[in-house]
Write an enzyme that holds these catalytic residues in place. Structure first.
Site, PDB file in Angstrom:
ATOM      1  N   HIS A 264       0.834  -1.206   0.000  1.00  0.00           N
ATOM      2  CA  HIS A 264       0.000   0.000   0.000  1.00  0.00           C
ATOM      3  C   HIS A 264       0.872   1.261   0.000  1.00  0.00           C
ATOM      4  O   HIS A 264       0.702   2.150  -0.845  1.00  0.00           O
ATOM      5  CB  HIS A 264      -0.902  -0.022   1.246  1.00  0.00           C
ATOM      6  CG  HIS A 264      -1.755   1.195   1.410  1.00  0.00           C
ATOM      7  ND1 HIS A 264      -3.102   1.224   1.084  1.00  0.00           N
ATOM      8  CD2 HIS A 264      -1.475   2.442   1.899  1.00  0.00           C
ATOM      9  CE1 HIS A 264      -3.592   2.421   1.339  1.00  0.00           C
ATOM     10  NE2 HIS A 264      -2.630   3.187   1.846  1.00  0.00           N
ATOM     11  N   GLU A 265       1.815   1.312   0.935  1.00  0.00           N
ATOM     12  CA  GLU A 265       2.667   2.502   1.026  1.00  0.00           C
ATOM     13  C   GLU A 265       3.575   2.647  -0.193  1.00  0.00           C
ATOM     14  O   GLU A 265       3.961   3.758  -0.560  1.00  0.00           O
ATOM     15  CB  GLU A 265       3.505   2.464   2.310  1.00  0.00           C
ATOM     16  CG  GLU A 265       2.686   2.433   3.604  1.00  0.00           C
ATOM     17  CD  GLU A 265       1.713   3.586   3.758  1.00  0.00           C
ATOM     18  OE1 GLU A 265       1.934   4.652   3.153  1.00  0.00           O
ATOM     19  OE2 GLU A 265       0.716   3.415   4.489  1.00  0.00           O
ATOM     20  N   HIS A 268       1.979   4.876  -2.676  1.00  0.00           N
ATOM     21  CA  HIS A 268       2.224   6.284  -2.339  1.00  0.00           C
ATOM     22  C   HIS A 268       3.645   6.684  -2.740  1.00  0.00           C
ATOM     23  O   HIS A 268       3.870   7.755  -3.306  1.00  0.00           O
ATOM     24  CB  HIS A 268       2.067   6.493  -0.829  1.00  0.00           C
ATOM     25  CG  HIS A 268       0.658   6.498  -0.337  1.00  0.00           C
ATOM     26  ND1 HIS A 268      -0.316   7.331  -0.839  1.00  0.00           N
ATOM     27  CD2 HIS A 268       0.054   5.766   0.658  1.00  0.00           C
ATOM     28  CE1 HIS A 268      -1.462   7.121  -0.181  1.00  0.00           C
ATOM     29  NE2 HIS A 268      -1.258   6.186   0.725  1.00  0.00           N
ATOM     30  N   GLU A 294      -4.409   8.236  -2.601  1.00  0.00           N
ATOM     31  CA  GLU A 294      -4.911   6.940  -2.138  1.00  0.00           C
ATOM     32  C   GLU A 294      -5.285   6.046  -3.313  1.00  0.00           C
ATOM     33  O   GLU A 294      -5.241   4.811  -3.199  1.00  0.00           O
ATOM     34  CB  GLU A 294      -6.097   7.132  -1.199  1.00  0.00           C
ATOM     35  CG  GLU A 294      -5.764   7.829   0.116  1.00  0.00           C
ATOM     36  CD  GLU A 294      -4.721   7.105   0.961  1.00  0.00           C
ATOM     37  OE1 GLU A 294      -4.483   5.907   0.739  1.00  0.00           O
ATOM     38  OE2 GLU A 294      -4.134   7.763   1.845  1.00  0.00           O
TER      39      GLU A 294
END
Length: 497
Positions: A264-265, A268, A294
């Site tokens: 997930h990160e 980003h 996001e």
């Protein structure tokens, strides 16, 4: 002599602000990742001081004249977009006094630091005391921003993260989601009851999990020459485009929460690393919005990370670092990644039940900002909404309830809608990719991830804030703004198709 002297001076000033914000960001990351506990008060004061200095420069009286003069200069389309973002930042900064900026910075540093020990101790009373001060200052910030913009208090805060989005639109989208999501969760769970799933046998050493996460980041193209992965109480991505600082957290009884959080990160991180270098230091080079940010993390974690074929790419990495066991077979890994089991923790939630966590937080934080409820009302509302949306009893469990996220203690009111808006944007991106590349799923199965990354880079990352959100979405997907229908189609196709 330049034909755009006012614009050039604005660029010089914003590049200086960027460099100072670079130092602020790294100091903030260190506060969460490596700083010894006794250093917090001094760091809190230092960050408040830096926040005040940055604010002071952002509201310099000379800026208004420069902005007005630049409007009359012969700027091209890109320069005009940059000037638009400069004016927006100037207006938002001027709505707030420096004293409030410094006071809020200090309050959130103290609240977040105390939260790290209060959460494991289930100490709601201690946390609530600090949160009241953060909320008081946030309400004052919201009041001033609302007076300046003409928006409601909550919309004025949300506009800082998702410019142009309004709670009326969020209410419409989330209201529709509320209608069909509980039924979908139930239908998927009924379908999955007949599936045999093997639970991986731990424990899993933190060092091995860290190495696994870093290999997953490499698989997804993260540049370790321009960033790193560390550990914190709550996963996040910080730093600056030239030096991205990601964190995750580890549990020795289960490796998947850390792995999916790291993926997930990484979404980003890759967005930040690929923002347009030619504009770096200028507002134009910033991410367009947190909803779009996001959409990148959820494109990585959910759209790609939970893709049936992606487990085949992860499986060898898991075996490499955690050893051989039947539970690490690709088919079983995929079932683990797509298992729908409503739980307490948002960041560990499956793709289908995740939006319920966001709806709950949005409804509570909006009422908090608007003054309809107080901090002491949070636990009872949390318990009621968790039971209503997910059928989970959270009474008395504050650490896995309203204390689980760092956001409110960090003053990030107005942010939570961005998570589910981002999931919807991510579904829209992949629908567009499949229209343009009908063989996309086959290429992912073959280990070719570059078509996904190249599309995101060309349509989202490299565009920075050149376009307003609606136009960026139009250019990226061919549709005029957010289309939530893609999200429902994605979930029903993946989990019931």
């Amino acid at each position: 002599m330049s034909n755009t002297p006012a614009y050039d001076e604005l660029c010089r000033r914003h590049q200086r602000l960027h460099r100072l914000a670079h130092l602020q960001s790294i100091a903030s990351w260190d506060q969460s990742a490596f700083m010894p506990p006794s250093g917090n008060e001094a760091r809190a004061l230092a960050l408040a001081e830096m926040g005040g200095l940055l604010h002071q420069q952002a509201i310099d009286a000379a800026l208004k004249g420069l902005l007005d003069s630049a409007e009359g200069e012969g700027l091209d389309e890109t320069q005009r977009a940059n000037l638009r973002e400069m004016r927006r930042a100037w207006r938002a900064s001027n709505a707030l006094p420096q004293s409030l900026v410094e006071e809020k910075s200090l309050a959130i540093s103290r609240c977040e630091h105390a939260w790290r020990s209060q959460r494991p101790a289930n100490d709601w009373a201690g946390y609530a005391e600090n949160l009241r001060e953060v909320l008081r200052l946030t309400r004052e910030e919201a009041r001033l921003l609302a007076e300046d913009s003409g928006l409601s208090k909550y919309d004025a805060l949300m506009d800082q993260y998702e410019h142009g989005m309004r709670s009326t639109e969020v209410d419409r989208v989330f209201g529709d989601l509320r209608q069909w999501l509980p039924g979908l969760i139930q239908r998927v769970q009924e379908r999955q009851r007949s599936e045999a799933v093997q639970v991986p046998a731990g424990p899993f050493a933190t060092a091995a999990q860290r190495a696994l996460g870093q290999d997953a980041m490499r698989l997804m193209g993260f540049d370790f020459e321009a960033g790193r992965l560390d550990e914190s109480a709550h996963p996040f991505c910080g730093g600056v485009p030239e030096d991205v600082r990601m964190t995750t957290r580890y549990r020795e009884d289960s490796f998947l929460p850390s792995l999916t959080g790291t993926i997930h990160e990484t979404g980003h991180g890759r967005y930040e690393q690929n923002l347009p270098r030619e504009w770096l230091g200028l507002p134009l080079a910033r991410a367009r919005s947190m909803g779009l940010h996001e959409s990148q993390s959820l494109s990585f974690e959910m759209q790609l990370g939970s893709h049936p074929a992606f487990a085949g790419l992860l499986s060898p990495l898991i075996v490499k670092h955690l050893g051989e066991q039947p539970a690490f077979a690709p088919e079983n890994i995929n079932r683990l990644l797509t298992r729908v089991v409503p739980g307490h923790i948002r960041v560990d939630a499956d793709e289908v039940s995740y939006p319920a966590h966001v709806i709950l937080r949005y409804e509570i934080e909006r009422a908090l900002v608007e003054g309809e409820i107080e901090v002491d009302d949070i636990p009872a509302l949390w318990d009621a909404k968790m039971m209503e949306l997910l059928g989970i009893d959270t009474r008395g469990n504050y650490k896995d309830g309203p204390m689980q996220d760092v956001h409110w203690g960090a003053g990030l009111f107005g942010y939570f809608p961005c998570y589910t808006l981002g999931a919807m944007y991510a579904a829209q991106w992949f629908a567009s990719m499949r229209r343009e590349m009908p063989d996309l799923d086959q290429r992912i199965a073959a280990g070719e991830l570059s078509p996904v990354f190249d599309w995101l880079n060309a349509r989202i990352w490299s565009q920075g804030s050149r376009w307003e959100t609606a136009e960026l979405v139009q250019r990226a997907s061919g549709e005029p703004g957010l289309n939530p229908a893609h999200f429902r189609a994605h979930l029903e196709g993946r989990y019931l198709g």
